[in-house]
Design a protein around this motif. Structure first.
Motif, PDB file in Angstrom:
ATOM      1  N   ARG A   1       0.829  -1.209   0.000  1.00  0.00           N
ATOM      2  CA  ARG A   1       0.000   0.000   0.000  1.00  0.00           C
ATOM      3  C   ARG A   1       0.863   1.259   0.000  1.00  0.00           C
ATOM      4  O   ARG A   1       0.551   2.231  -0.699  1.00  0.00           O
ATOM      5  N   THR A   2       1.937   1.249   0.780  1.00  0.00           N
ATOM      6  CA  THR A   2       2.801   2.427   0.867  1.00  0.00           C
ATOM      7  C   THR A   2       3.455   2.731  -0.463  1.00  0.00           C
ATOM      8  O   THR A   2       3.503   3.898  -0.906  1.00  0.00           O
ATOM      9  N   PHE A   3       3.959   1.708  -1.142  1.00  0.00           N
ATOM     10  CA  PHE A   3       4.575   1.932  -2.444  1.00  0.00           C
ATOM     11  C   PHE A   3       3.571   2.512  -3.439  1.00  0.00           C
ATOM     12  O   PHE A   3       3.899   3.400  -4.231  1.00  0.00           O
ATOM     13  N   GLY A   4       2.332   2.019  -3.421  1.00  0.00           N
ATOM     14  CA  GLY A   4       1.319   2.534  -4.328  1.00  0.00           C
ATOM     15  C   GLY A   4       0.963   3.983  -4.033  1.00  0.00           C
ATOM     16  O   GLY A   4       0.838   4.803  -4.955  1.00  0.00           O
ATOM     17  N   ILE A   5       0.802   4.314  -2.749  1.00  0.00           N
ATOM     18  CA  ILE A   5       0.465   5.683  -2.372  1.00  0.00           C
ATOM     19  C   ILE A   5       1.602   6.633  -2.722  1.00  0.00           C
ATOM     20  O   ILE A   5       1.378   7.735  -3.243  1.00  0.00           O
ATOM     21  N   VAL A   6       2.835   6.198  -2.442  1.00  0.00           N
ATOM     22  CA  VAL A   6       3.989   7.053  -2.722  1.00  0.00           C
ATOM     23  C   VAL A   6       4.138   7.286  -4.222  1.00  0.00           C
ATOM     24  O   VAL A   6       4.535   8.374  -4.663  1.00  0.00           O
ATOM     25  N   ALA A   7       3.824   6.280  -5.031  1.00  0.00           N
ATOM     26  CA  ALA A   7       3.881   6.462  -6.489  1.00  0.00           C
ATOM     27  C   ALA A   7       2.962   7.596  -6.927  1.00  0.00           C
ATOM     28  O   ALA A   7       3.332   8.439  -7.763  1.00  0.00           O
ATOM     29  N   ILE A   8       1.755   7.641  -6.358  1.00  0.00           N
ATOM     30  CA  ILE A   8       0.811   8.710  -6.690  1.00  0.00           C
ATOM     31  C   ILE A   8       1.332  10.054  -6.205  1.00  0.00           C
ATOM     32  O   ILE A   8       1.219  11.076  -6.905  1.00  0.00           O
ATOM     33  N   ILE A   9       1.921  10.066  -4.999  1.00  0.00           N
ATOM     34  CA  ILE A   9       2.465  11.315  -4.457  1.00  0.00           C
ATOM     35  C   ILE A   9       3.569  11.864  -5.353  1.00  0.00           C
ATOM     36  O   ILE A   9       3.606  13.056  -5.677  1.00  0.00           O
ATOM     37  N   VAL A  10       4.487  10.990  -5.768  1.00  0.00           N
ATOM     38  CA  VAL A  10       5.626  11.435  -6.582  1.00  0.00           C
ATOM     39  C   VAL A  10       5.168  11.985  -7.925  1.00  0.00           C
ATOM     40  O   VAL A  10       5.630  13.037  -8.384  1.00  0.00           O
ATOM     41  N   VAL A  11       4.231  11.269  -8.576  1.00  0.00           N
ATOM     42  CA  VAL A  11       3.818  11.658  -9.921  1.00  0.00           C
ATOM     43  C   VAL A  11       2.950  12.924  -9.918  1.00  0.00           C
ATOM     44  O   VAL A  11       2.707  13.508 -10.988  1.00  0.00           O
ATOM     45  N   THR A  12       2.507  13.351  -8.745  1.00  0.00           N
ATOM     46  CA  THR A  12       1.697  14.571  -8.674  1.00  0.00           C
ATOM     47  C   THR A  12       2.479  15.751  -8.074  1.00  0.00           C
ATOM     48  O   THR A  12       2.449  16.856  -8.631  1.00  0.00           O
ATOM     49  N   THR A  13       3.171  15.527  -6.980  1.00  0.00           N
ATOM     50  CA  THR A  13       3.822  16.645  -6.291  1.00  0.00           C
ATOM     51  C   THR A  13       5.026  17.193  -7.038  1.00  0.00           C
ATOM     52  O   THR A  13       5.225  18.415  -7.084  1.00  0.00           O
ATOM     53  N   VAL A  14       5.844  16.313  -7.619  1.00  0.00           N
ATOM     54  CA  VAL A  14       7.058  16.796  -8.291  1.00  0.00           C
ATOM     55  C   VAL A  14       6.728  17.662  -9.510  1.00  0.00           C
ATOM     56  O   VAL A  14       7.251  18.780  -9.640  1.00  0.00           O
ATOM     57  N   PRO A  15       5.868  17.201 -10.446  1.00  0.00           N
ATOM     58  CA  PRO A  15       5.525  18.095 -11.560  1.00  0.00           C
ATOM     59  C   PRO A  15       4.863  19.391 -11.097  1.00  0.00           C
ATOM     60  O   PRO A  15       5.146  20.467 -11.643  1.00  0.00           O
ATOM     61  N   MET A  16       3.990  19.300 -10.089  1.00  0.00           N
ATOM     62  CA  MET A  16       3.366  20.521  -9.571  1.00  0.00           C
ATOM     63  C   MET A  16       4.416  21.453  -8.983  1.00  0.00           C
ATOM     64  O   MET A  16       4.360  22.680  -9.179  1.00  0.00           O
ATOM     65  N   GLY A  17       5.385  20.880  -8.266  1.00  0.00           N
ATOM     66  CA  GLY A  17       6.454  21.699  -7.702  1.00  0.00           C
ATOM     67  C   GLY A  17       7.293  22.364  -8.769  1.00  0.00           C
ATOM     68  O   GLY A  17       7.676  23.536  -8.640  1.00  0.00           O
ATOM     69  N   GLN A  18       7.583  21.642  -9.843  1.00  0.00           N
ATOM     70  CA  GLN A  18       8.366  22.215 -10.929  1.00  0.00           C
ATOM     71  C   GLN A  18       7.607  23.334 -11.636  1.00  0.00           C
ATOM     72  O   GLN A  18       8.201  24.350 -12.020  1.00  0.00           O
ATOM     73  N   VAL A  19       6.314  23.147 -11.811  1.00  0.00           N
ATOM     74  CA  VAL A  19       5.501  24.198 -12.438  1.00  0.00           C
ATOM     75  C   VAL A  19       5.473  25.449 -11.559  1.00  0.00           C
ATOM     76  O   VAL A  19       5.638  26.583 -12.044  1.00  0.00           O
ATOM     77  N   LEU A  20       5.271  25.263 -10.258  1.00  0.00           N
ATOM     78  CA  LEU A  20       5.258  26.409  -9.344  1.00  0.00           C
ATOM     79  C   LEU A  20       6.610  27.117  -9.332  1.00  0.00           C
ATOM     80  O   LEU A  20       6.675  28.351  -9.296  1.00  0.00           O
ATOM     81  N   ASP A  21       7.691  26.342  -9.359  1.00  0.00           N
ATOM     82  CA  ASP A  21       9.018  26.949  -9.374  1.00  0.00           C
ATOM     83  C   ASP A  21       9.216  27.787 -10.635  1.00  0.00           C
ATOM     84  O   ASP A  21       9.737  28.906 -10.577  1.00  0.00           O
ATOM     85  N   GLN A  22       8.775  27.253 -11.777  1.00  0.00           N
ATOM     86  CA  GLN A  22       8.931  27.994 -13.022  1.00  0.00           C
ATOM     87  C   GLN A  22       8.057  29.243 -13.041  1.00  0.00           C
ATOM     88  O   GLN A  22       8.463  30.300 -13.552  1.00  0.00           O
ATOM     89  N   ILE A  23       6.852  29.135 -12.488  1.00  0.00           N
ATOM     90  CA  ILE A  23       5.989  30.326 -12.382  1.00  0.00           C
ATOM     91  C   ILE A  23       6.670  31.390 -11.519  1.00  0.00           C
ATOM     92  O   ILE A  23       6.692  32.581 -11.862  1.00  0.00           O
ATOM     93  N   GLY A  24       7.217  30.951 -10.387  1.00  0.00           N
ATOM     94  CA  GLY A  24       7.902  31.893  -9.507  1.00  0.00           C
ATOM     95  C   GLY A  24       9.105  32.539 -10.177  1.00  0.00           C
ATOM     96  O   GLY A  24       9.343  33.750 -10.023  1.00  0.00           O
ATOM     97  N   MET A  25       9.887  31.747 -10.937  1.00  0.00           N
ATOM     98  CA  MET A  25      11.041  32.299 -11.642  1.00  0.00           C
ATOM     99  C   MET A  25      10.609  33.319 -12.689  1.00  0.00           C
ATOM    100  O   MET A  25      11.223  34.380 -12.854  1.00  0.00           O
ATOM    101  N   THR A  26       9.531  32.997 -13.417  1.00  0.00           N
ATOM    102  CA  THR A  26       9.041  33.916 -14.440  1.00  0.00           C
ATOM    103  C   THR A  26       8.548  35.216 -13.811  1.00  0.00           C
ATOM    104  O   THR A  26       8.853  36.320 -14.302  1.00  0.00           O
ATOM    105  N   LEU A  27       7.791  35.108 -12.721  1.00  0.00           N
ATOM    106  CA  LEU A  27       7.301  36.310 -12.047  1.00  0.00           C
ATOM    107  C   LEU A  27       8.447  37.131 -11.470  1.00  0.00           C
ATOM    108  O   LEU A  27       8.397  38.369 -11.457  1.00  0.00           O
TER     109      LEU A  27
END
Length: 246
Positions: A162-188
């Motif tokens: 269960r932990t591996f499955g939950i973490v897979a979902i966390i990784v595939v969502t949080t990292v791209p979202m974090g990268q998008v937010l970082d790029q938005i912040g850099m652009t601003l």
């Protein structure tokens, strides 16, 4: 006017690499010494479990330190394509830059560092950093849970899958979202500087593929451990039936 890129990022990266190597060495030495005292036969599991647990703690420290660094300072270091764009369009910059007199008042550019950056842009960059740290903490926790259960002679415990499955979902969502937010912040941050009318700081979406590859691996591990649990339960059932016949 020539804007020189700072070597601070390189120095910080090398310092972080040395720090990680030192921490890994200390954890390994501590784990080996403790395993020998206790007569443990699972040295590899002990080292991995301790290292992953420390990693979880370090990510928590990273959240705090990132907040102090990004939110507590009005300076933002431009990275990626935004930094390259600023460097290439330096002739269109109207904001003041650092010189031998020091840092001018207001929003100014010193190398690849924007001074007096707006708080909102810094908050956006910080949230992106936190999401990435959450992903690393989740991966470390999954490894810790798996090695802990293995050390308890129950490697196919249901929580591991269960932990591996939950973490897979966390990784595939949080990292791209974090990268998008970082790029938005850099652009601003770059747009907080003054430019000539013909210069418009572009927003470049940069999302790496490694989170998706890691998520696939984690989903595979989840399936493997779930299947192992099924085999274990089936073997236990057959053994009980066999004992009943004898």
């Amino acid at each position: 006017m020539l804007i020189q890129l700072s070597n601070g990022d390189l120095f910080a990266g090398l310092s972080m690499l040395v720090l990680v190597l030192v921490i890994v060495g200390l954890i390994t030495a501590f784990s080996i010494a403790r395993a020998r005292r206790r007569g443990s036969t699972t040295l590899a599991l002990d080292v991995t479990r301790n290292a992953s647990f420390v990693m979880v703690g370090l990510t928590a420290v990273g959240v705090v330190m990132s907040g102090l660094t990004i939110l507590g300072s009005p300076r933002i270091t431009l990275t990626g394509s935004t930094r390259d764009w600023v460097h290439d369009r330096q002739d269109s910059l109207l904001s003041p830059v650092c010189d031998e007199k020091g840092v001018p008042d207001g929003v100014a550019l010193c190398g690849s560092v924007v001074h007096d950056a707006p708080f909102g842009t810094r908050l956006t960059i910080y949230l992106g950093a936190v999401l990435t740290l959450v992903a690393w903490a989740a991966i470390a926790w999954a490894i810790y849970n798996a090695t802990r259960r293995a050390g308890e002679r129950d490697p196919f415990h249901g929580s591991v899958s269960r932990t591996f499955g939950i973490v897979a979902i966390i990784v595939v969502t949080t990292v791209p979202m974090g990268q998008v937010l970082d790029q938005i912040g850099m652009t601003l941050t770059a747009r907080s500087l003054k430019w000539t009318p013909d210069a418009e700081v572009p927003f470049a979406l940069e999302v790496t593929l490694w989170p998706f590859a890691v998520a696939v691996g984690l989903f595979a591990l989840s399936a493997i451990f779930r299947y192992g649990r099924q085999l274990q339960d089936e073997a236990a059932r057959l053994q009980k039936e066999t004992e009943g016949l004898v």
